[in-house]
Design a protein around this motif. Structure first.
Motif, PDB file in Angstrom:
ATOM      1  N   PHE A  16      -2.667   5.227  -3.214  1.00 23.78           N
ATOM      2  CA  PHE A  16      -3.475   4.083  -2.779  1.00 23.78           C
ATOM      3  C   PHE A  16      -4.799   4.501  -2.136  1.00 23.78           C
ATOM      4  O   PHE A  16      -5.852   3.959  -2.459  1.00 23.78           O
ATOM      5  CB  PHE A  16      -2.673   3.221  -1.808  1.00 23.78           C
ATOM      6  CG  PHE A  16      -3.371   1.950  -1.437  1.00 23.78           C
ATOM      7  CD1 PHE A  16      -3.359   0.869  -2.297  1.00 23.78           C
ATOM      8  CD2 PHE A  16      -4.073   1.832  -0.254  1.00 23.78           C
ATOM      9  CE1 PHE A  16      -4.019  -0.306  -1.986  1.00 23.78           C
ATOM     10  CE2 PHE A  16      -4.737   0.666   0.081  1.00 23.78           C
ATOM     11  CZ  PHE A  16      -4.701  -0.407  -0.795  1.00 23.78           C
ATOM     12  N   GLN A  17      -4.733   5.463  -1.235  1.00 23.03           N
ATOM     13  CA  GLN A  17      -5.952   5.850  -0.514  1.00 23.03           C
ATOM     14  C   GLN A  17      -7.012   6.459  -1.427  1.00 23.03           C
ATOM     15  O   GLN A  17      -8.185   6.420  -1.123  1.00 23.03           O
ATOM     16  CB  GLN A  17      -5.619   6.833   0.615  1.00 23.03           C
ATOM     17  CG  GLN A  17      -4.755   6.238   1.733  1.00 23.03           C
ATOM     18  CD  GLN A  17      -5.326   4.947   2.320  1.00 23.03           C
ATOM     19  OE1 GLN A  17      -6.545   4.768   2.373  1.00 23.03           O
ATOM     20  NE2 GLN A  17      -4.464   4.032   2.728  1.00 23.03           N
TER      21      GLN A  17
ATOM     22  N   ARG B 202      -4.842  -5.665  -1.892  1.00 22.12           N
ATOM     23  CA  ARG B 202      -4.633  -6.281  -0.582  1.00 22.12           C
ATOM     24  C   ARG B 202      -4.636  -7.806  -0.639  1.00 22.12           C
ATOM     25  O   ARG B 202      -4.057  -8.454   0.219  1.00 22.12           O
ATOM     26  CB  ARG B 202      -5.732  -5.818   0.383  1.00 22.12           C
ATOM     27  CG  ARG B 202      -5.553  -4.389   0.817  1.00 22.12           C
ATOM     28  CD  ARG B 202      -6.134  -4.166   2.212  1.00 22.12           C
ATOM     29  NE  ARG B 202      -5.901  -2.790   2.615  1.00 22.12           N
ATOM     30  CZ  ARG B 202      -6.806  -1.824   2.477  1.00 22.12           C
ATOM     31  NH1 ARG B 202      -7.986  -2.092   1.969  1.00 22.12           N
ATOM     32  NH2 ARG B 202      -6.522  -0.612   2.862  1.00 22.12           N
TER      33      ARG B 202
ATOM     34  N   GLN C 175      -8.368  -1.190  -4.252  1.00 17.82           N
ATOM     35  CA  GLN C 175      -7.696  -1.369  -2.965  1.00 17.82           C
ATOM     36  C   GLN C 175      -7.855  -2.805  -2.466  1.00 17.82           C
ATOM     37  O   GLN C 175      -6.902  -3.423  -2.008  1.00 17.82           O
ATOM     38  CB  GLN C 175      -8.277  -0.413  -1.925  1.00 17.82           C
ATOM     39  CG  GLN C 175      -7.996   1.048  -2.209  1.00 17.82           C
ATOM     40  CD  GLN C 175      -8.399   1.939  -1.032  1.00 17.82           C
ATOM     41  OE1 GLN C 175      -8.617   1.468   0.086  1.00 17.82           O
ATOM     42  NE2 GLN C 175      -8.496   3.228  -1.284  1.00 17.82           N
TER      43      GLN C 175
ATOM     44  N   THR D 218       0.833  -1.201   0.000  1.00 14.22           N
ATOM     45  CA  THR D 218       0.000   0.000   0.000  1.00 14.22           C
ATOM     46  C   THR D 218       0.872   1.257   0.000  1.00 14.22           C
ATOM     47  O   THR D 218       0.493   2.267  -0.567  1.00 14.22           O
ATOM     48  CB  THR D 218      -0.945  -0.003   1.208  1.00 14.22           C
ATOM     49  OG1 THR D 218      -0.157  -0.202   2.367  1.00 14.22           O
ATOM     50  CG2 THR D 218      -1.961  -1.090   1.091  1.00 14.22           C
TER      51      THR D 218
END
Ligand code: NAG
Ligand code: NAG
Ligand code: NAG
Ligand code: NAG
Ligand code: NAG
Ligand code: NAG
Ligand code: NAG
Ligand code: NAG
Length: 478
Positions: free
Chosen positions: A155-156, A167, A163, A149
């Motif tokens: 990423f956010q 992960r 996302q 990340t």
């Protein structure tokens, strides 16, 4: 005397220098070879293997409606930081280094034989054990590249599905929840092989779609060809797990369905668009263990109509033309609506959005996800090669990436209409007898069209399959 000594010194000097020059050249050569090796294998999108006769540039599904073509990307072969540090490319570079024949002759030697121990050597075929993926290199890539990340600066800000994908992209070892018993052996007489296995992506609540398919083009058993002999067809539905549905217990219904029809194959992962690739890799693994002798696999959506009789004829023809089952041609056989040189979709509000921080480069040629057909032999090869390729969120592109690594070129057939008929052509008499597949039909439409196709069978018996698209630029409109 002095002159003579001087000449000797010169000869001596030459003798000393020559090896140095040779070793130097060798070093340069090796460096070039290694660089070439790593850059050409960094990804299907890497710069080197772009063929000369590029088809028109096509933007991957879901982008513009105006049919405009994209510019050719200009990326340099010498780029020391490959692809500007896009995550997928970096992770893949790590694996490719591991299997580089120059850097790591040992690991690349395993070539076609990695992980065959998986199903054959230890007979632990009890529902969970054949799924034992051993992917040390895939996970090693992750730990080496570090915190995923934090690798992606944006990423956010990425859409939630991206996302979620990042992960969990290192993991694919999901257990089977429901599987058909003896799908590929049951009811087959001796010497009568399975010609076609229909593997259909569906979701728990699409009961109507499954029912329509079972009663129409997905009929299991002996299916006659339109003109030819036909063959044995089986069907299996591929599912993940949906989030709890408040009113109905989907798992319970699927159990019932499985008991009744024996055609449900469900794994324990969240059934979402970006997780569709898991259905491919898990299907290949399942086939290797339970259905290694199927001659052909169809893999497609549950909202398509397949003209199964014509497909059987076509496949028999192709088998004969390529020299029979087991021939070189059959080992690399895949057919569908092939998209030549697509680029990732960069429009951030579409379902297909792939940010540049995740992937950079072109896509390799791939068969549109509505439906493709490939040989059982190719499925086994795909199963092995897929362990060296990181999951990619778009399933049909991922299959294209695997094909690219195997050096297999999918065959484009204009009778696979994953973008539907060109205007009005669908209304012509016998139109549906000219196709192998058409995308986006509701269950009710499938039922109606199928009964018409059957009713018109004699009338349309001389119809041949579609040959060329009338206008290829139509294909860029979704
Ligand atoms: C088509 O769409 C692309 C991307 O949205 C845009 O860049 C281009 O200008 C459009 N072309 C026309 C002719 O509208
Ligand atoms: C499956 O095999 C494993 C290892 O051989 C064993 O521990 C496990 O109990 C088996 N499971 C079932 C359901 O038979
Ligand atoms: C990875 O990075 C994110 C954001 O920088 C941080 O919140 C998270 O704790 C890190 N995870 C690990 C395992 O280091
Ligand atoms: C659905 O049914 C299964 C099997 O009967 C059960 O294990 C599960 O708990 C049920 N789920 C819900 C949400 O009721
Ligand atoms: C895919 O499934 C896994 C396992 O259920 C889940 O952890 C992950 O978030 C899913 N990914 C997406 C993009 O939905
Ligand atoms: C999408 O991209 C546009 C500009 O390209 C930007 O203004 C917008 O904030 C982005 N939206 C999201 C949800 O990231
Ligand atoms: C079947 O034939 C009828 C009458 O010729 C025609 O109207 C109809 O479109 C045909 N349907 C299909 C699916 O071929
Ligand atoms: C193909 O379709 C496009 C628009 O969809 C049109 O502009 C073009 O002239 C067509 N080409 C041919 C050869 O029909």
């Amino acid at each position: 005397m002095a002159r003579c000594r001087w000449r000797w010194r010169r000869v001596l000097l030459c003798l000393c220098c020559a090896p140095c020059v040779l070793v130097g050249s060798l070093c340069v050569y090796i460096t070039l070879a290694v660089c070439y090796g790593t850059t050409t294998t960094t990804g299907p999108g890497s710069a080197a293997p772009i063929p000369q006769t590029l088809p028109e540039f096509f933007i991957a599904s879901g982008l513009t409606r105006n049919g405009s073509l994209a510019p050719h990307p200009t990326s340099s072969f010498w780029d020391p930081k490959p692809h500007g540090g896009a995550l997928w490319n970096l992770l893949q570079l790590h694996i490719d280094r591991h299997y580089n024949p120059i850097l790591m002759p040992k690991s690349s030697k395993e070539h076609n034989d990695i992980d065959t121990s998986n199903n054959n050597n230890n007979n632990n075929n009890n529902n969970t054990n054949y799924l034992r993926f051993s992917l040390p290199t895939l996970s090693a890539g992750f730990s080496e590249i570090g915190n995923l990340t934090s690798q992606m600066e944006d990423f956010q800000e990425l859409p939630l599905q991206m996302q979620m994908f990042v992960r969990s992209m290192h993991f694919r070892d999901y257990p089977v929840l429901i599987e058909p018993a003896n799908l590929c052996g049951r009811g087959l007489r001796k010497g009568q092989g399975l010609l076609l296995l229909l593997a259909i992506k569906t979701q728990g609540l699409n009961f109507e779609n499954r029912q329509a398919i079972r009663q129409t083009w997905g009929w299991a058993g002996w299916v006659a060809g339109a003109t030819g002999k036909g063959g044995v067809v089986r069907r299996v539905f591929l599912l993940g797990k949906n989030h709890a549905e408040p009113r109905v217990n989907v798992s319970e219904l699927l159990q019932l369905e499985s008991r009744h029809y024996g055609d449900i194959l469900q794994w324990d992962f969240h059934d979402s668009f970006f997780n569709l690739t898991l259905k491919d890799v898990l299907l290949w693994d399942w086939l290797s263990a339970h259905c290694p002798l199927a001659r052909f696999i169809f893999k497609g959506d549950d909202d398509v109509l397949v003209q199964t009789p014509a497909l059987l004829d076509y496949l028999r023809e192709q088998t004969i033309q390529s020299g029979g089952p087991g021939s070189e041609g059959m080992k690399g056989f895949m057919v569908g609506d092939v998209i030549g040189a697509a680029i990732p979709n960069r429009v951030n509000f579409t379902k297909y959005f792939i940010p540049a921080s995740f992937y950079k480069g072109l896509y390799p040629p791939y068969g549109g996800g509505g439906g493709v057909v490939y040989s059982g032999e190719l499925a086994l090869r795909l199963n092995r090669i897929s362990r060296r390729i990181h999951l990619y969120p778009i399933d049909d592109v991922y299959v294209g990436m695997c094909l690219h690594r195997l050096g297999v070129q999918p065959i484009h057939h204009p009778a696979f209409l994953t973008f539907d008929f060109p205007e009005k052509e669908g209304e012509e008499r016998c139109a549906y007898h000219t196709i192998l597949l058409v995308h986006k039909r509701s269950p009710a439409q499938v039922m109606k069209l199928w009964s018409e196709i059957m009713r018109n069978q004699t009338e349309c018996s001389n119809t041949i399959l579609r040959m060329e698209e009338k206008n290829t630029s139509d294909r860029s409109v979704v």
